[in-house]
Design a protein around this motif. Structure first.
Motif, short mmCIF file in Angstrom:
data_model
loop_
_atom_site.label_atom_id
_atom_site.label_comp_id
_atom_site.label_asym_id
_atom_site.label_seq_id
_atom_site.Cartn_x
_atom_site.Cartn_y
_atom_site.Cartn_z
N LEU A 84 0.86 -1.18 0.00
CA LEU A 84 0.00 0.00 0.00
C LEU A 84 0.89 1.23 0.00
O LEU A 84 1.53 1.54 1.01
N PHE A 148 -6.30 -0.40 2.02
CA PHE A 148 -5.71 -1.41 2.88
C PHE A 148 -6.40 -2.76 2.66
O PHE A 148 -5.75 -3.81 2.55
N LEU A 161 3.55 -1.33 4.04
CA LEU A 161 2.66 -0.18 4.11
C LEU A 161 3.49 1.09 4.24
O LEU A 161 4.35 1.19 5.12
N PRO A 164 0.68 4.18 6.55
CA PRO A 164 -0.72 3.73 6.47
C PRO A 164 -1.68 4.46 7.40
O PRO A 164 -2.89 4.44 7.16
#
Length: 304
Positions: A84, A148, A161, A164
């Motif tokens: 992500l 996510f 991530l 995040p």
């Protein structure tokens, strides 16, 4: 699960600008099954590192070594990674549900499994109520959640991530941290960068510090905290009517119920204790002052 092997990345813009070294011989490890926080100020090299892991850019020297559990080929390895980015792109005219199905198809996830994963994870991400709405109506926090969810659809072994939980309110941060912890408890390896140091301290078992492209620390959070204990001592005394001490102290705070708190430097601890005994002070406790990870991070950044 990942080993950064003496990675250096130099960016060359044009002949009039000197090359910029974003990473300088960085060497760190992300163990399998761990929760690793990746810390550093803006420009420290965090995003560059993640891009190198994902093969978006190539290092100038060094390499990234992936554990065999992720696969033997690049195609197999990246099928076992969920990523992500900090600023993902969302198609504004798709609904949340359509976007998740689109991302699942890109990862070759069957439609039936996508529906199942949505039913399991959408309520945990607190996004189930909005999946029929177009993404252009979503707030940043809602986009973060749907992104996510799309990242873990294919059950990756390694979840990477980039910031995040940045830009979320405290409730949103708590909810996403709970999901991150749950994913890691299922056996996933989590590696995420963050500027929110207390969140890293709360949920991570390891931490990696970068500063100006160089590795400052790679290891357990508890080890980093324990090595920074002992600079100051906290005395709690039960007699607020005592006169001020001749021994120097850094801070005095009056507490309820006739207690006082003194913060004393390590070199003055014994002298302060002897003076307290001579004054017949009611000594309640003496403890080392335990700095937070945020304090250590701040002093690491400002130190030269």
């Amino acid at each position: 699960m990942i080993h950064f092997n003496k990675v250096t990345k130099v960016f060359k813009t044009d002949i009039f600008t000197p090359p910029f070294c974003a990473l300088d011989g960085v060497d760190f490890t992300v163990p399998e099954g761990s929760m690793v926080g990746f810390l550093g100020a803006n420009g420290a090299g965090k995003t560059t590192s993640l891009k190198i892991i994902m093969d978006f850019i190539r290092p100038s020297s060094g390499n990234v070594i992936f554990d065999k559990s992720l696969g033997s080929s690049k195609l197999e390895i990246f099928k076992n990674i969920g990523f992500l980015p900090e600023r993902p792109y969302f198609y504004p005219n798709l609904t949340g549900e359509e976007f998740i199905h689109f991302m699942g198809k890109l990862s070759e996830v069957p439609s039936s499994q996508i529906k199942h994963e949505i039913s399991v994870w959408a309520p945990k991400f607190k996004i189930d109520y909005a999946l029929k709405r177009e993404l252009k109506t979503y707030s940043k926090g809602m986009l973060q959640r749907v992104g996510f969810l799309a990242t873990i659809l294919h059950h990756p072994k390694l979840v990477i991530l980039d910031e995040p939980i940045s830009g979320l309110d405290p409730i949103g941060r708590k909810e996403l941290k709970d999901v991150i912890v749950e994913i890691q408890r299922e056996g996933k390896t989590i590696f995420f960068s963050s500027h929110i140091v207390p969140d890293v301290e709360e949920i991570c078992d390891r931490v990696i510090f970068l500063k100006e492209g160089k590795l400052i620390y790679d290891g357990p959070v508890n080890t980093l905290l324990s090595t920074n204990i002992g600079q100051d001592f906290l005395f709690v005394l039960g007699d607020t009517e005592l006169k001020d001490f001749s021994t120097p102290f850094k801070q005095k705070v009056k507490l309820p119920d006739n207690f006082s708190k003194y913060v004393v430097a390590a070199q003055d601890k014994d002298k302060f204790l002897n003076e307290a005994i001579q004054k017949n002070a009611n000594i309640i406790s003496i403890d080392s002052v335990r700095p937070s990870l945020e304090e250590i991070f701040y002093h690491t950044q400002v130190s030269k």
